[in-house]
Design an enzyme around this catalytic site. Sequence first.
Site, mmCIF file in Angstrom:
data_model
loop_
_atom_site.group_PDB
_atom_site.id
_atom_site.type_symbol
_atom_site.label_atom_id
_atom_site.label_comp_id
_atom_site.label_asym_id
_atom_site.label_seq_id
_atom_site.Cartn_x
_atom_site.Cartn_y
_atom_site.Cartn_z
ATOM 1 N N TYR A 181 -2.150 -1.381 10.356
ATOM 2 C CA TYR A 181 -2.293 -1.694 8.932
ATOM 3 C C TYR A 181 -1.072 -1.231 8.142
ATOM 4 O O TYR A 181 -0.474 -1.999 7.372
ATOM 5 C CB TYR A 181 -3.558 -1.023 8.391
ATOM 6 C CG TYR A 181 -3.735 -1.104 6.893
ATOM 7 C CD1 TYR A 181 -4.304 -2.235 6.302
ATOM 8 C CD2 TYR A 181 -3.376 -0.046 6.064
ATOM 9 C CE1 TYR A 181 -4.491 -2.310 4.926
ATOM 10 C CE2 TYR A 181 -3.555 -0.113 4.690
ATOM 11 C CZ TYR A 181 -4.112 -1.244 4.130
ATOM 12 O OH TYR A 181 -4.289 -1.316 2.767
ATOM 13 N N SER A 236 0.831 -1.199 0.000
ATOM 14 C CA SER A 236 0.000 0.000 0.000
ATOM 15 C C SER A 236 0.864 1.246 0.000
ATOM 16 O O SER A 236 2.016 1.219 0.467
ATOM 17 C CB SER A 236 -0.901 0.003 1.242
ATOM 18 O OG SER A 236 -1.512 1.264 1.445
#
Length: 288
Positions: free
Chosen positions: A193, A180
């Site tokens: 995350y 990401s």
Amino acid sequence: MTQAQSKAQQPPQKQEHQPGSEAQMTPQPVYDNENYHGANKLLNKVALITGGDSGIGRAVAVFFAKEKADIAIVYLDEHEDAQKTKQLVEQQGRRCVTIAGDIGDEAFCKQAVERTIQEFGQLNILVNNAAEQHPQESIADITSEQLERTFRTNIFAQFYLVKAALPHLKSGSAIINTTSVTAYKGSPKLLDYATTKGAIVAFTRSLSQALIDKGIRVNGVAPGPIWTPLIPASFGPEKTASHGSNAPMERAGQPAEVAPSYVFLASEDSSYISGQILHPNGGEVVNG
């Protein structure tokens, strides 16, 4: 009008269950591009895609099928989305098997690989794509249970699946891991995350070196803000409505805009590339 309303990209919405349902989203994410025509780049290959029921995973399944691959999609419990993806793959004339379960469980990961081999007799491409995220205002709000859960789904599962798949991967196979933009930019309300996504970058680079002598290429994709079920399942209605507005292109990307990166990394087009990360992120410049 609030600042968030002025940046609205889609209607405010909220889902209460992760990783979310594509069928409940408004508007529906774009998972295909009618102008994309396959060129047999993955002819008779078999791909296992985690999180393949929806979002980026669905788009990757559709684009791989256009390139003549058969698909095994692994998902948690979004059965309606999974059946839709299966239909989309079959519309391209390819086979698709759906496998439901928790990738945070190593035993299930082994079962998923075994089922893929039973159905197709081979495995050539592993796409580690599934993830979950749970925003918190402070690190003090992240429980040990949440921390472990996020790590199990996002990074432990990638270890489990690679371990299970490796005996079946031959020279010319490809592993593609979804990381990401948060791995590079950070994210103050997605601490656990973002940390797992950073771990995925290191895992990708290290694994590429470990497997290069076997002829197995390992790369990653680091999407920016993409319109997927994880967004309304993670954030409140106002933040969901403005998702993507802070990207340089001032909009969320669509899964169909990310999937070609996976096709490139899975195919011989990237035969001299390993240990690298692609960045379909709406123009965000990162050190990658």
